[in-house]
Design a protein around this motif. Structure first.
Motif, short mmCIF file in Angstrom:
data_model
loop_
_atom_site.label_atom_id
_atom_site.label_comp_id
_atom_site.label_asym_id
_atom_site.label_seq_id
_atom_site.Cartn_x
_atom_site.Cartn_y
_atom_site.Cartn_z
N UNK A 133 15.68 19.55 -37.62
CA UNK A 133 16.67 20.15 -38.53
C UNK A 133 17.27 21.42 -37.92
N UNK A 134 16.46 22.20 -37.27
CA UNK A 134 16.96 23.43 -36.67
C UNK A 134 17.93 23.13 -35.53
N UNK A 135 17.61 22.14 -34.72
CA UNK A 135 18.49 21.79 -33.62
C UNK A 135 19.80 21.17 -34.12
N UNK A 136 19.72 20.48 -35.24
CA UNK A 136 20.94 19.90 -35.82
C UNK A 136 21.80 20.96 -36.47
N UNK A 137 21.15 22.00 -37.00
CA UNK A 137 21.85 23.03 -37.76
C UNK A 137 22.60 24.01 -36.87
N UNK A 138 22.09 24.24 -35.69
CA UNK A 138 22.72 25.22 -34.81
C UNK A 138 22.87 24.66 -33.41
N UNK A 139 24.06 24.75 -32.87
CA UNK A 139 24.34 24.29 -31.52
C UNK A 139 24.15 25.47 -30.54
N UNK A 140 24.04 25.14 -29.27
CA UNK A 140 24.01 26.18 -28.25
C UNK A 140 22.64 26.52 -27.71
N UNK A 141 21.61 25.90 -28.24
CA UNK A 141 20.29 26.17 -27.67
C UNK A 141 20.18 25.56 -26.27
N UNK A 170 11.64 15.67 -27.72
CA UNK A 170 12.74 16.25 -28.47
C UNK A 170 13.57 17.17 -27.59
N UNK A 171 12.90 17.93 -26.74
CA UNK A 171 13.62 18.81 -25.82
C UNK A 171 14.47 18.01 -24.85
N UNK A 172 13.92 16.94 -24.33
CA UNK A 172 14.70 16.08 -23.40
C UNK A 172 15.90 15.47 -24.11
N UNK A 173 15.70 15.04 -25.35
CA UNK A 173 16.80 14.43 -26.12
C UNK A 173 17.96 15.40 -26.28
N UNK A 174 17.65 16.68 -26.45
CA UNK A 174 18.69 17.69 -26.65
C UNK A 174 19.01 18.45 -25.36
#
Length: 456
Positions: A133-141, A170-174
């Motif tokens: 949810x956090x990764x979906x909510x904010x871009x740029x990480x 999850x990190x690899x996916x993003x």
């Protein structure tokens, strides 16, 4: 015809006494975390407001270091703006995870209440949903960093082994860099487990506690049934240091000593023990004053001034032992801690989320809902709870805490918003010993034959 702009001395400075035959001063800017060596003659010109009389190269260097600043510059406003921008542009999603509520030790200053509870599948699933949810909510990480905390995280090793592959995926996916760090008492950290954590779970920084030499440590950091722990931890450290894989694994190990009135003398003895076993060559050593975890442990601490004096003696001893302690910060601290990061939080074995690592399992805060953000086992609330300390920099700027006028604010950030809220000053030792640190740094430079340089 060009004119020299009106300049003044920054409010964020520390200045050493004049040292050596050539009478140099070290001037350190907390706004740039850089220092310059300035002759006493030139510094006298600066103090008298004759900046135009300085050699052009020196004047430009002092401007670049933010030792001199434009006369009209509002430095505090710029520091606060820099801090806010760093928080806004932060590219790291940080999640603290406590996989266990238990600990082998019963340290007498610990404020936690330990229970035989480990993070179960329901909570682990909630952790993963929360991260997604956090990764979906904010871009740029760009980075995902995990902090494994306790009680004692290694008592939740099964959860670490279960969660890590999912977090790495999850990190690899993003397309994020992944790393982890761990605060551990070191009792269970055998060399075999250490290298598993590094190589498989990407734990790249470890914080391990030894509270002085054996007789001091074993008075306070004993197992729940009263057995000593010093030798077990020391032997683990020796085994890790002796393993040839350590040199190339990229992990950092920090040995931390929690200091109060009962053990500060034993801290110096511990340095000798670590030197005797050649551990200072492999690991970094530092101290921290015992502080309140919702209890009165801080009442047994050295005064801030006395701790600052003790720390100088320790730093000199470490230099003699061949370790180069960090005398002066080399970087600013615009993000003081996880509490001000927009999405950072700690999730405990019960599934509760906080934006401070020192709330979970502390009886004093059990009924205080101020710090509790959510329960990861439940669907997210339609409206997120306000995050404590999200307005921390505004509070500093408004003068609600003494940091407002403190010269070390840029390298400190306010230290600990929670302690200020609790009415306890968390000011770091450097506030009280920075001039002496500068002198010690000059002595070190002189031994290295580098004191002739004008800037560092």
């Amino acid at each position: 015809m060009s004119t020299t702009p009106a300049l003044r001395v920054s409010r964020y400075l520390a200045i050493s006494p004049a040292v050596g035959r050539r009478a140099f001063r070290m001037v350190y800017s907390t706004r740039s975390a850089r220092s310059a060596l300035v002759s006493d003659e030139d510094w006298t010109q600066v103090q008298q407001g004759h900046c135009e009389a300085l050699p052009e190269a020196l004047r430009q260097s002092l401007l670049e270091h933010k030792i001199l600043v434009p006369e009209s510059e509002d430095e505090q406003a710029l520091v606060i703006a820099h801090n806010k921008a760093a928080i806004r542009d932060d590219d790291m999603l940080y999640l603290g995870i406590s996989p266990s509520a238990n600990c082998q030790l019963g340290c007498d200053y610990c404020g936690q209440q330990h229970e035989n509870k480990r993070m179960d599948d329901e909570v682990m699933q909630g952790v993963m949903r929360r991260a997604e949810q956090k990764l979906a909510r904010r871009q740029g990480y760009q980075r995902l960093q995990i902090g494994w905390f306790g009680a004692e995280p290694l008592l939740g090793l099964a959860s670490i082994r279960s969660l890590t592959p999912r977090l790495q995926a999850l990190a690899r996916e993003h397309q994020l860099d992944y790393s982890a760090q761990m605060a551990t008492n070191g009792v269970a950290l055998t060399p075999k487990l250490f290298f598993e954590l590094v190589e498989q779970h990407r734990v790249m920084a470890f914080d391990i506690t030894l509270d002085g030499a054996r007789e001091y440590h074993d008075r306070r950091r004993v197992t729940k049934d009263g057995r000593p722990s010093f030798d077990t931890i020391l032997n683990n450290l020796r085994g890790i240091a002796a393993d040839p894989r350590l040199a190339g694994c990229g992990a950092s190990v920090f040995i931390r000593c929690n200091v109060d009135t009962r053990n500060h003398e034993g801290t110096l003895a511990l340095v000798e023990v670590l030197r005797e076993h050649d551990l200072l060559r492999h690991f970094r050593f530092y101290t921290a004053p015992v502080h309140s975890w919702g209890n009165d442990a801080h009442l047994g601490s050295l005064s801030q001034q006395r701790y600052a004096e003790f720390e100088l003696e320790l730093m000199a001893r470490l230099i003699e032992a061949g370790q180069a302690p960090s005398l002066l910060p080399k970087a600013l601290k615009p993000i003081v801690c996880m509490s001000v990061r927009e999405e950072a939080e700690l999730i405990d074995p019960y599934g509760e989320a906080f934006n401070c690592t020192e709330i979970s399992q502390v009886p004093a805060y059990k009924e205080v809902r101020f710090y509790r953000l959510d329960d990861v086992r439940q669907p997210p609330a339609p409206v997120a709870r306000p995050r404590p300390f999200a307005d921390w920099n505004d509070r500093i700027q408004a003068g609600e805490v003494p940091c407002h006028s403190c010269r070390i604010l840029p390298i400190c950030g306010g230290k600990c918003p929670k302690h200020w809220t609790d009415g306890i000053s968390p000011c770091p030792s450097i506030k009280h010993n920075i001039e002496s640190r500068l002198t010690l740094e000059m002595v070190r430079l002189n031994r290295q034959g580098r004191l002739v340089n004008r800037s560092l």
